[in-house]
Write an enzyme that holds these catalytic residues in place. Structure first.
Site, short mmCIF file in Angstrom:
data_model
loop_
_atom_site.label_atom_id
_atom_site.label_comp_id
_atom_site.label_asym_id
_atom_site.label_seq_id
_atom_site.Cartn_x
_atom_site.Cartn_y
_atom_site.Cartn_z
N GLU A 1 0.82 -1.21 0.00
CA GLU A 1 0.00 0.00 0.00
C GLU A 1 0.86 1.27 0.00
OE1 GLU A 1 -2.72 -0.61 3.31
OE2 GLU A 1 -4.09 -1.68 1.99
N ARG B 1 5.74 -8.01 7.97
CA ARG B 1 4.34 -8.29 7.60
C ARG B 1 4.22 -8.89 6.19
NH1 ARG B 1 0.60 -3.96 7.57
NH2 ARG B 1 -1.04 -4.89 8.82
N ARG C 1 -6.17 -10.84 -5.74
CA ARG C 1 -5.48 -10.27 -4.57
C ARG C 1 -5.31 -11.31 -3.46
NH1 ARG C 1 -7.63 -5.25 -0.75
NH2 ARG C 1 -6.45 -5.85 1.08
N LYS D 1 -1.92 -11.77 8.33
CA LYS D 1 -3.30 -11.50 8.75
C LYS D 1 -4.11 -12.78 8.76
CE LYS D 1 -3.63 -6.64 7.46
NZ LYS D 1 -4.39 -5.56 6.82
N ASP E 1 -8.49 -8.88 4.10
CA ASP E 1 -8.20 -7.81 5.05
C ASP E 1 -9.24 -7.72 6.17
OD1 ASP E 1 -6.96 -5.67 6.16
OD2 ASP E 1 -7.53 -4.21 4.65
N GLU F 1 -1.84 -12.12 12.82
CA GLU F 1 -2.26 -10.73 13.03
C GLU F 1 -3.77 -10.67 12.99
OE1 GLU F 1 -0.31 -7.70 10.63
OE2 GLU F 1 -2.00 -6.32 10.87
N GLU G 1 -12.44 -2.12 12.15
CA GLU G 1 -12.42 -1.36 10.89
C GLU G 1 -13.56 -1.77 9.97
OE1 GLU G 1 -8.73 -1.71 8.74
OE2 GLU G 1 -9.50 -0.67 6.97
N HIS H 1 -15.56 -7.48 1.52
CA HIS H 1 -15.02 -6.23 0.99
C HIS H 1 -16.07 -5.45 0.18
CE1 HIS H 1 -12.02 -3.42 -0.51
NE2 HIS H 1 -11.09 -4.02 0.20
#
Ligand code: GCV
Length: 720
Positions: free
Chosen positions: A311, A344, A356, A380, A385, A407, A413, A541
């Protein structure tokens, strides 16, 4: 008369301030309420076994342990408890690490090798007809953990007769990741601003730092990354390191190590070098010197957490190098001091046309076994995500020669910020209990990360913190349970989330069974509720863009294709879902054959993950006989109904809960209910354009149009 009025006014102001203070205190005290026991029979039982405390240690940590024990016992039992340094009398609680125990007591305790360096033993013993409860460990921090465990027994109304407990953490790094920026904003933070008041540090030590350390220690969290993974190099300058040192000094006696995020381009930004190429000797030296500088200030500094080439963050790939080059260079810098690098694996690229969900695995798995011993790769829980539900990340089953740490995201979020009541340990447990089949049946994610499978020495679990400077720390009183539960699961990744909910409720609110049972059920159900009203049947998402607040399945105009919800749900006239099976991107092949087979086949794929792995026609028949369209709509409705049930449950708890927290949760549930309906209506109206079908019976009609939902804008949504 005038005088009386003035008087009344002052009294009412005082009452207001007092009630404000009680509210603040209750909320602020988290699960460490230590409320006075009201059950006289129980108290008299406890009285019989608790006369005083004998504290044998002499370190800051042992002082904290004996003070905590004294505080907890005095508050809960309502009597004075003396702390002595010598063993006299009967029925004392003796606390101290092994080195301080007489040989006689050590013999009674037995084998200390059943615990590791952070574990503890609590045992009822009898010497010369005198009875004691001994809380001991190899090290002082273990004693502290033992004290919290012992207090929890009383907090939760358990017996303290004939105790024989030996417990030790199964992972060594149990760490919070704060996404806190130096200006005190918190990325994806919904509980106010950052706790770290950099401006006032190092001179001013906020009591909150101490209370934060205490709360973490009480659940066994032993590390904290103070800064955002989207890092700022300034944290590594002397000006800030002095402040970090002050925090490390506060946290140390609580067994908590400080870590920082390392911005890969720091040698350029604050070091004046021309490059940050990990193969450049000056760059490697710069990091070595920087590490030495940090360790001089903070001898037990934990190490660095790094987000690189993800990112837009800088990383080794900017110089044609790879993740191994970057991580190993940093690992060399901290190795002489015992530091670790948490590197990470959250990577995906706009230049990669690959699904992805496949990219992190594709990039990292070939590096298996290539990282230095003090590198642990932080993965993760799922491949996208932190969605309300994701199948476990395939990397957990595919890197047997590399320490992997989990993680999780504690901050919500994608799960309603700090407004929605969602009990996350249920989600965490689902991931940890997933079977990777890496070495046959039973090789769960928990076993991969606790090292019992791969025998790696370095093990860990990270949780992206949900803590801010709100009075109640986490924004929602029930979000405290997610901090608590994260700590408990980091300690033991096989703990049952129901046990965690039970403990937390008793410690935080009440031991009344009529309260515990329904509220525990509500917490357990809350995770499925959020999945149902946001992303049922494997959708993911589809939130609004940027701030991630509310639904946005229509968003399709972002420059990076994989940032658009339409990339994920792929709704069209034929159906909905992302085909990651062999006929699609073949992401299923990243799992062990046993798992791949299950996910790949439409018939065997769990329906909760259906649209994650398959593009399915609107008329596809679900196991309950409903068509996919009807089933999807009914799931959305079920989510809304579940929130209504949560409201009904909570409304009946008034007599068990203090007025302030009762009201707070009540108001928040009302918002959650409205937002659940918003999710349902917006998503169903949007998908209906493609299914072309009516809503089935039982699903409430939307009260607004799709255009209305699309028009909603939230320029100041928090955490962005
Ligand atoms: C810290 C998601 C979040 C980002 C976060 C990123 C990460 O993309 O939206 O805010 O950045 O994950 O985990 O690095």
């Amino acid at each position: 008369m005038h005088y009386q009025k003035k008087h009344l006014f002052i009294i009412s102001i005082m009452l207001f301030l007092f009630s404000f203070k009680t509210m603040a205190q209750k909320d602020y005290k988290l699960w460490l309420q230590y409320d006075k026991k009201t059950n006289a029979e129980l108290v008299s039982k406890y009285f019989k076994d608790v006369q005083g405390i004998v504290s044998l240690g002499n370190t800051e940590t042992s002082k904290i342990a004996s003070n905590e024990l004294q505080l907890g016992l005095q508050n809960m039992l309502g009597k004075d408890i003396q702390v002595n340094s010598k063993i006299e009398g009967d029925k004392n609680i003796i606390i101290g690490s092994k080195a301080f125990l007489s040989l006689e007591i050590q013999k009674e305790i037995g084998n200390f090798e059943v615990i590791n360096d952070e574990g503890f033993i609590i045992k009822s013993i009898s010497i010369k007809n005198k009875n004691y409860i001994v809380i001991t460990a190899k090290k002082d921090v273990g004693v502290l953990y033992g004290v919290y465990n012992f207090l929890r027994l009383i907090q939760t109304d358990k017996s303290i007769k004939n105790l024989n407990i030996a417990d030790a953490p199964k992972t060594n790094i149990r760490i919070l990741n704060h996404w806190d920026n130096l200006d005190r904003t918190v990325e994806r933070g919904y509980a106010g601003f950052s706790l770290w008041n950099w401006q006032k540090l190092p001179g001013f030590i906020d009591q909150r730092y101490i209370d934060y350390a205490r709360a973490n220690a009480s659940v066994g969290i032993n590390g904290t990354v103070l800064t955002n993974v989207n890092a700022n190099a300034l944290i590594l300058t002397p000006q800030y390191l002095e402040k970090v040192e002050a925090l490390a000094n506060v946290f140390r006696p609580y067994g908590i190590k400080v870590y920082l995020t390392a911005r890969f381009s720091a040698p350029i930004e604050i070091g004046g070098l021309k490059t940050a190429d990990p193969k450049d000797a000056d760059v490697a030296n710069w990091w070595k010197n920087k590490a030495a500088e940090i360790y001089k200030r903070i001898p037990d500094f934990g190490g660095f957490l790094v987000k690189a080439n993800s990112e837009g963050q800088p990383g080794p790939q900017n110089y044609g190098r790879d993740h191994v080059d970057g991580a190993n260079m940093l690992a060399d810098a901290v190795a002489p001091f015992g530091g670790v690098i948490m590197w990470r694996a959250f990577v995906y690229s706009e230049h990669d046309a690959n699904d992805r969900a496949k990219q992190a695995y594709a990039e990292f798995v070939p590096y298996d076994g290539k990282f230095k011993d003090n590198v642990i790769v932080q993965v993760k829980n799922g491949a996208i995500d932190f969605q309300p539900r994701e199948p476990f990340h395939p990397m957990f089953g595919a890197m047997p020669k590399t320490p992997l740490m989990m993680e999780f995201q504690i901050t919500q979020e994608y799960l309603g910020f700090s407004t929605h009541l969602v009990f996350l340990p249920k989600l965490f447990q689902e991931v940890l209990a997933s079977d990777t089949y890496q070495k046959g049946k039973g090789t769960t994610v928990a076993k991969v990360i606790d090292g019992s499978l791969t025998k790696t020495k370095l093990t860990g679990i990270a949780g992206v913190s949900n803590i801010g400077n709100d009075l109640n720390w986490t924004g929602h009183p029930f979000a405290q349970a997610n901090w608590y539960g994260f700590g408990r699961l980091a300690w033991n990744p096989e703990l049952d989330s129901e046990v965690i909910a039970d403990e937390w409720l008793r410690c935080t609110f009440s031991n009344e069974e009529n309260f515990i049972k329904p509220v525990k059920d509500m917490m357990i159900e809350s995770r499925e509720a959020v999945v149902n009203y946001m992303t049922p049947l494997g959708l993911h998402h589809i939130m609004d863009t940027g701030h991630h607040y509310g639904p946005g399945p229509w968003v399709s105009n972002l420059s990076r294709p994989e940032w658009n919800p339409t990339y994920y749900h792929k709704a069209d006239k034929n159906g909905i879902g992302f085909d990651r099976s062999k006929t699609g991107t073949n992401a299923t092949s990243q799992y062990a054959p046993e798992v791949e087979k299950i996910f790949d086949n439409l018939e065997t794929c769990p329906e909760q993950d259906l649209l994650w792995f398959h593009h399915v026609s609107w008329d596809y028949k679900l196991k309950n006989g409903q068509t996919l369209w009807n089933g999807l709509a009914l799931k959305y409705q079920e989510g809304v109904n579940q929130v209504k049930d949560m409201q009904n449950t909570w409304n009946k708890t008034e007599k068990y809960v203090d007025a302030d927290r009762f009201k707070e949760v009540q108001m928040l549930l009302e918002i959650q209910y409205k937002e659940a309906k918003w999710w349902r209506d917006a998503c169903l109206l949007y998908f209906q354009q493609y299914s072309g079908k009516d809503l089935p019976a039982g699903v409430e009609k939307p009260t607004q149009s799709l255009e209305y939902f699309k028009s909603l804008k939230f320029p100041f949504a928090p955490g962005n």
